[in-house]
Scaffold this active site. Structure first.
Site, short mmCIF file in Angstrom:
data_model
loop_
_atom_site.label_atom_id
_atom_site.label_comp_id
_atom_site.label_asym_id
_atom_site.label_seq_id
_atom_site.Cartn_x
_atom_site.Cartn_y
_atom_site.Cartn_z
CD GLU A 215 -0.07 2.97 8.51
OE1 GLU A 215 -1.05 2.28 8.89
OE2 GLU A 215 1.08 2.51 8.39
NE ARG B 267 4.09 -4.21 11.03
CZ ARG B 267 3.52 -3.77 9.91
NH1 ARG B 267 4.13 -2.88 9.15
NH2 ARG B 267 2.36 -4.24 9.51
CE LYS C 205 -2.09 -1.15 3.82
NZ LYS C 205 -1.48 -2.47 4.00
CB THR C 206 3.66 2.34 2.18
OG1 THR C 206 2.84 2.21 3.35
CG2 THR C 206 4.53 3.57 2.33
#
Ligand code: ATP
Ligand code: MG
Length: 739
Positions: free
Chosen positions: A243, A620, A54-55
């Site tokens: 986000e 993560r 997404k980022t």
């Protein structure tokens, strides 16, 4: 660097196009990602799981818009969750299309962008350009003042709780005149709105904004000055937000207002990573996107590029236990299963720190950079054990998103008490805590004492005593100061005989300092109480006060440059959006994680948010994830037994591998018989302590820090020992092994 938000709007001419073509940019993406990038017009929501890019979509999209000449850099507004994320995005875009374009694009957090708008146009709603931004302490002080002005009984209605009510209103974009029939309005005997109004009045008088105002005032500006809003709407042709699941209502309204002109808004997020509801975030923003922006295109990404198969499967299974979620499919890009998630049971919190740091060092020996290793904790106080172990082993580390343990405000305060007890001439410590908690010794009194001390060249404690004796101060100040000096004297007497923990315990309780934080209703106050308890637990490791103070001084000094490769220690909240090759997730014990307070305050909702946090933690990791739990921890000097976290039950057997220390059956923590007497550090002492010997005068013993010595006196569990190297010391018997 040109400031794209410069007050005079004097923009630089467009930089020459640099770097790859739009098509080249798309080539690095999968078809769904490419679609999200290519859909430049209209509203777009990328709703997908962790690590699906997404980022990356946002970064590429920014580069794509610039490379394809869709807009000039200053016509694109990108919002990130932290300043660090903003910096990273600017660097990445700079690497793709050149620094000139990257430096003039508008990029920042909601707060930073709101502040820039207000500095530029706030005068339209009566806010001068040079307004100050209040920090949390200032805000609280102001609420206290306002409460006092309104005759509020602050015992019944603590200012911290009031401030929280005001902040929630601001998060929802609601000013004092718009509160209406909100349950919060009942607070403070129905006077909460009046206080809100008075508080805003004070802010205006002080020419100041608090954090909530940075958005709230923008909304007011948009309402009151439609021409200003229209100019922003014309200017920002493209708006992008990372986000999005953690935006609050005010931020949602801000985005909606700005994007109304072009209609080009691209938001990315993941409902399974919504972890900030306690700060006013509204997952509803992302769930209602298509209602808020009819005709919006929703893109789902299903390929995870970050984690190997076992980690991803374990995380997916865990989050599937939440009832309240949209649900999504995720598959690993690499097709590799990789290592299973390691679930490690240990006896104590200290064992956990030792095991984790050993594992990190093993990775380091295998040439894994420390920057690719992270320890992610649930609660801030947990960092202490890891920081200490890392320091002891000489492993460079950084605490991300917060100060190191010994730099935290409450720890510095506590240490200031101890410094002043140990060294009456420590004026800095004196000034720091003389009226903390409040004991009626105001700034004016402290000023007088300081002047006297300077004039007569003595420490402030001495000057204070002399002024009291001479009757130099107003009666009330004199009484309060005298009482404090007496307390100090008592603690000094205690310090001479007691071990450091007993002393600190007495200081924290007797001074009312701990109670001050216990009564504090601010969201960060419970964390501070936990840090102080953790400090108490840590005191047992020191033979005497002097040794502790020397240690702290060294810790504070022990900071080298930023260029060093460092392991990261941070909270799970701070880890959002980041990735590491190897992630350690300690403290998976019921009560700690899921956190008892969240469960008590928010029930199932709280549990689900905790589970999302666990999911954020696991996702993560690229290659390795290690979850650990300790059977017992020393909380406040007392051993407390813990059950492994229920989240461990959510991890399916086929994706995890269990390791337990000798004697811990099947991953379920049974309490070892000798736990109360277990020492904290080395296996050597541990073995010797399993059957605690009765100590006698004249016996030779070994202490982990002080080495060999001979017992001179025995007083219950306190021993006086003449150490061969360290001299005569009083230590607790459980740190001693028979030599
Ligand atoms: P989170 O939900 O945790 O914020 P995210 O969805 O934003 O994750 P990114 O951080 O953008 O995911 O990407 C995760 C990793 O996958 C990054 O290392 C990124 O470079 C890589 N990645 C993303 N898309 C691709 C792709 N199409 N090809 C190769 N690697 C990719
Ligand atoms: Mg991301």
């Amino acid at each position: 660097m040109t400031d794209p938000f410069a007050l005079d709007d004097g923009f630089a001419p467009p930089p020459p196009p640099a770097g790859p073509s739009p098509d080249q940019l798309l080539a690095g993406l999968n078809p769904e990602q490419a679609e999200a990038v290519r859909t430049t017009e209209g509203a777009v929501l990328v709703l997908s799981g962790a690590g699906t890019g997404k980022t990356k979509v946002l970064t590429t999209r920014l580069a794509y818009l610039l490379a394809g000449n869709f807009a000039q850099p200053w016509q694109i507004l990108s919002v990130t969750f932290t300043n660090r994320a903003a910096r990273e995005m600017r660097e990445r875009v700079g690497a793709i299309i050149g620094e000139a374009a990257a430096s003039s694009t508008v990029l920042g957090t909601f707060h930073a962008l709101g502040a820039r708008m207000l500095r530029r146009d706030g005068t339209r709603i009566g806010l001068p350009r040079d307004f100050t931004i209040l920090d949390a302490d200032d805000q609280l002080r102001l609420v206290k003042q306002v409460s006092a002005g309104q005759d509020i009984d602050t015992k019944r209605w603590p200012p911290q709780a009031l401030l929280a009510v005001l902040q929630r209103w601001k998060d929802r974009g609601v000013g004092p005149d718009q509160v209406g029939a909100d349950p919060g309005a009942e607070y403070a005997g129905g006077r909460a709105v009046a206080i809100y109004r008075a508080y805003q009045g004070e802010l205006a008088r002080l020419n100041a904004c608090d954090f909530g105002d940075l958005l709230l005032k923008c909304l007011e500006l948009f309402r009151e000055a439609p021409d200003v809003l229209a100019s922003y709407q014309r200017r920002f042709r493209y708006i992008m937000v990372d986000e999005y699941q953690d935006t609050n209502v005010a931020q949602g309204l801000w985005l909606r207002a700005l994007s109304k002109g072009s209609g080009n808004l691209c938001c990315v997020g993941d409902d399974d990573q919504s972890i900030y509801s306690w700060r006013g975030a509204e997952v509803g923003n992302i769930l209602r996107f298509t209602e808020d922006f009819p005709g919006a295109k929703v893109v789902r990404l299903e390929t995870n590029y970050r984690s190997t198969g076992h980690i991803l499967a374990a995380a997916a299974h865990l989050i599937a236990q939440n009832a309240d979620r949209l649900g999504k499919t995720l598959r690993p890009a690499s097709g590799e299963w990789g290592e299973k998630v390691c679930v490690r049971g240990v006896w104590t919190g200290e064992d956990e720190a030792r095991v984790v740091v050993e594992a990190a060092e093993t990775l380091q020996r295998k040439k894994v950079p420390l920057a690719e290793i992270a320890v992610l904790v649930r609660a801030g106080y947990q960092t202490r054990a890891f920081e200490e172990r890392l320091m002891a082993q000489g492993v460079p580390y950084r605490v991300v998103g917060g100060p190191r343990f010994y730099e935290r405000q409450e720890i510095r305060d506590a240490v200031a008490y101890l410094r002043l007890i140990s060294q009456p001439a420590d004026d800095l410590a004196f000034e720091r805590i003389v009226n903390l908690p409040r004991r009626g010794i105001g700034d004016a009194t402290v000023d007088l004492v300081r002047q006297e001390a300077r004039a007569t060249n003595v420490p402030m404690t001495v000057a204070a005593a002399e002024m009291i004796a001479a009757g130099d101060l107003p009666t009330r100040a004199r009484t309060c100061l005298a009482k404090f000096l007496e307390e100090l004297a008592d603690w000094r007497t205690l310090a001479a005989g007691a071990d450091p923990r007993t002393l600190l315990d007495d200081v924290l309780e007797g001074s009312g300092y701990l109670e001050m934080w216990r009564r504090d209703k601010a969201p960060d106050a419970p964390g501070r109480v936990e840090n102080l308890k953790e400090l108490l637990a840590a005191m047992d490791e020191f033979g005497d006060l002097q040794e502790f103070l020397e240690y702290v001084a060294l810790v504070m000094e022990n900071q080298s440059g930023d260029e060093v490769d460092r392991l990261s220690v941070m909270t799970l909240h701070a880890a959002k959006g980041l990735e590491f090759d190897h992630v350690f997730l300690p403290g998976w014990e019921d009560g700690l994680f899921p956190n008892q307070r969240s469960l008590d305050e928010s029930g199932t909702k709280g549990l689900e948010e905790e589970r999302r946090l666990a999911h954020v933690g696991l996702t993560r990791a690229r290659k390795g994830a290690t979850v650990s739990f300790a059977a017992a921890r020393r909380i406040y000097g007392q051993w407390q037994n813990n059950m492994p976290s229920r989240f461990i039950d959510d991890l399916p057997d086929e994706h995890i591998e269990r390791f337990s220390e000798a004697g811990m059956g099947g991953g379920v923590a049974a309490r070892p018989a000798s736990l109360e007497t277990r020492p904290m550090f080395e296996p050597r002492a541990t073995a010797a302590m399993a059957d605690e010997p009765g100590y006698k005068r004249g016996q030779r013993v070994f202490h982990d820090k002080f080495g060999y010595g001979e017992i001179r006196a025995v007083d219950g569990n306190k021993l006086e020992i003449a150490f061969d190297k360290a001299g005569l010391k009083k230590v607790l018997s459980r740190f001693i092994a028979a030599a």
